[in-house]
Write a protein that holds these residues in place. Structure first.
Motif, short mmCIF file in Angstrom:
data_model
loop_
_atom_site.label_atom_id
_atom_site.label_comp_id
_atom_site.label_asym_id
_atom_site.label_seq_id
_atom_site.Cartn_x
_atom_site.Cartn_y
_atom_site.Cartn_z
N LEU A 112 -8.61 -40.88 18.86
CA LEU A 112 -9.10 -41.85 19.83
C LEU A 112 -10.59 -41.97 19.59
O LEU A 112 -11.33 -41.02 19.85
CB LEU A 112 -8.81 -41.36 21.26
CG LEU A 112 -9.37 -42.21 22.39
CD1 LEU A 112 -8.65 -43.56 22.44
CD2 LEU A 112 -9.21 -41.48 23.72
N ASP A 113 -11.03 -43.10 19.05
CA ASP A 113 -12.46 -43.27 18.73
C ASP A 113 -13.01 -42.07 17.95
O ASP A 113 -14.01 -41.47 18.33
CB ASP A 113 -13.29 -43.47 20.01
CG ASP A 113 -13.10 -44.85 20.61
OD1 ASP A 113 -12.49 -45.71 19.96
OD2 ASP A 113 -13.58 -45.06 21.73
N ASN A 114 -12.33 -41.68 16.88
CA ASN A 114 -12.72 -40.54 16.03
C ASN A 114 -12.63 -39.19 16.73
O ASN A 114 -13.17 -38.20 16.23
CB ASN A 114 -14.14 -40.73 15.46
CG ASN A 114 -14.18 -41.93 14.55
OD1 ASN A 114 -13.25 -42.16 13.77
ND2 ASN A 114 -15.24 -42.72 14.65
N ARG A 115 -11.98 -39.11 17.87
CA ARG A 115 -11.74 -37.83 18.53
C ARG A 115 -10.30 -37.42 18.24
O ARG A 115 -9.37 -38.16 18.56
CB ARG A 115 -11.95 -37.95 20.04
CG ARG A 115 -13.39 -38.24 20.41
CD ARG A 115 -13.50 -38.46 21.93
NE ARG A 115 -14.76 -39.06 22.25
CZ ARG A 115 -14.97 -40.36 22.38
NH1 ARG A 115 -13.99 -41.21 22.23
NH2 ARG A 115 -16.18 -40.82 22.68
N ALA A 116 -10.14 -36.23 17.67
CA ALA A 116 -8.80 -35.78 17.29
C ALA A 116 -7.97 -35.41 18.52
O ALA A 116 -8.51 -34.99 19.54
CB ALA A 116 -8.90 -34.57 16.36
N GLN A 117 -6.65 -35.57 18.36
CA GLN A 117 -5.75 -35.13 19.42
C GLN A 117 -5.78 -33.60 19.47
O GLN A 117 -5.89 -32.95 18.43
CB GLN A 117 -4.33 -35.64 19.17
CG GLN A 117 -3.44 -35.50 20.38
CD GLN A 117 -2.14 -36.28 20.26
OE1 GLN A 117 -1.94 -37.06 19.35
NE2 GLN A 117 -1.25 -36.05 21.19
N ARG A 118 -5.72 -33.05 20.68
CA ARG A 118 -5.76 -31.59 20.89
C ARG A 118 -4.47 -31.11 21.51
O ARG A 118 -3.77 -31.87 22.19
CB ARG A 118 -6.91 -31.24 21.84
CG ARG A 118 -8.27 -31.47 21.22
CD ARG A 118 -9.39 -31.24 22.19
NE ARG A 118 -9.39 -29.89 22.77
CZ ARG A 118 -10.21 -29.52 23.74
NH1 ARG A 118 -11.10 -30.37 24.24
NH2 ARG A 118 -10.16 -28.29 24.23
N PRO A 119 -4.14 -29.84 21.33
CA PRO A 119 -2.95 -29.29 22.00
C PRO A 119 -3.17 -29.24 23.51
O PRO A 119 -4.32 -29.27 23.98
CB PRO A 119 -2.81 -27.88 21.41
CG PRO A 119 -4.14 -27.55 20.83
CD PRO A 119 -4.83 -28.85 20.50
N VAL A 120 -2.07 -29.17 24.25
CA VAL A 120 -2.14 -29.06 25.71
C VAL A 120 -1.45 -27.76 26.13
O VAL A 120 -0.59 -27.26 25.40
CB VAL A 120 -1.49 -30.29 26.40
CG1 VAL A 120 -2.30 -31.54 26.14
CG2 VAL A 120 -0.05 -30.48 25.96
N THR A 121 -1.84 -27.21 27.29
CA THR A 121 -1.29 -25.93 27.74
C THR A 121 0.15 -26.05 28.22
O THR A 121 0.89 -25.08 28.21
CB THR A 121 -2.13 -25.33 28.88
OG1 THR A 121 -2.19 -26.27 29.95
CG2 THR A 121 -3.53 -24.96 28.40
N ALA A 122 0.53 -27.24 28.69
CA ALA A 122 1.89 -27.42 29.23
C ALA A 122 2.34 -28.85 28.99
O ALA A 122 1.52 -29.77 28.95
CB ALA A 122 1.90 -27.11 30.72
N GLY A 123 3.64 -29.02 28.83
CA GLY A 123 4.21 -30.36 28.73
C GLY A 123 3.82 -31.17 27.51
O GLY A 123 3.46 -32.34 27.65
N PRO A 124 3.91 -30.60 26.29
CA PRO A 124 3.53 -31.40 25.12
C PRO A 124 4.41 -32.64 24.93
O PRO A 124 4.03 -33.55 24.21
CB PRO A 124 3.67 -30.42 23.94
CG PRO A 124 4.59 -29.36 24.43
CD PRO A 124 4.38 -29.26 25.92
N GLU A 125 5.55 -32.68 25.63
CA GLU A 125 6.42 -33.86 25.54
C GLU A 125 6.00 -34.92 26.55
O GLU A 125 6.53 -36.02 26.56
CB GLU A 125 7.89 -33.47 25.75
CG GLU A 125 8.24 -33.03 27.16
CD GLU A 125 7.69 -31.67 27.59
OE1 GLU A 125 7.64 -31.42 28.80
OE2 GLU A 125 7.29 -30.85 26.73
#
Length: 150
Positions: free
Chosen positions: A45-58
């Motif tokens: 998103l505007d050169n910001r990488a997607q990051r993992p999340v602590t819960a609910g990756p779906e």
């Protein structure tokens, strides 16, 4: 030469730590819709990488540091009927400010499953618009959207 190895991260690199997010239980239909939406979200998103999340990756996604977050399957937006709603690329949103952080909070108001995008105040709140096309193509519009939604 005394150059650091290419693999060392620069001090300005964004965090890759998981972003703290809630994951409310989803109905079978909402879970299917959220998985479809998340599969269509951009990698950056505007050169910001997607990051993992602590819960609910779906059902959740996060980008950048501080993180822009996308939460699918949230409770429907509750707002005064006198508030303005915004239509962007076929998606109708209610925009509010998070009282504690000042972040812009965009909530869909015309979709069968509600989506909330939170953009920290250091970003242009319009970055949320990047999610309109994936939402429009993967989350069914309500048959009777709220007034103000074209």
């Amino acid at each position: 030469a005394d150059e650091p190895p290419a693999s060392s991260a620069s001090p300005t690199a964004q965090s890759t730590a998981p972003v703290e997010m809630a994951a409310p239980p989803l109905s079978a239909r909402s879970a299917t819709v959220c998985r479809a939406l998340l599969s269509m979200l951009p990698d950056t998103l505007d050169n910001r990488a997607q990051r993992p999340v602590t819960a609910g990756p779906e059902q959740n996604a996060a980008y950048g540091d501080p993180p822009v977050t996308v939460a699918c399957g949230v409770p429907p937006a509750s707002y005064p009927l006198t508030d303005e709603v915004w239509s962007t690329q076929g998606v109708c949103w209610h925009l509010s400010k998070d009282a504690s952080s000042g972040a812009a909070v965009w909530e869909t108001v015309d979709r069968e499953v509600a989506i909330k995008v939170t953009t920290p105040s250091v970003y242009d709140p319009q970055v949320a618009v990047a999610f309109a096309a994936p939402i429009a193509s993967s989350v069914k519009r309500l048959a009777d959207p709220p007034s103000g939604c074209p």
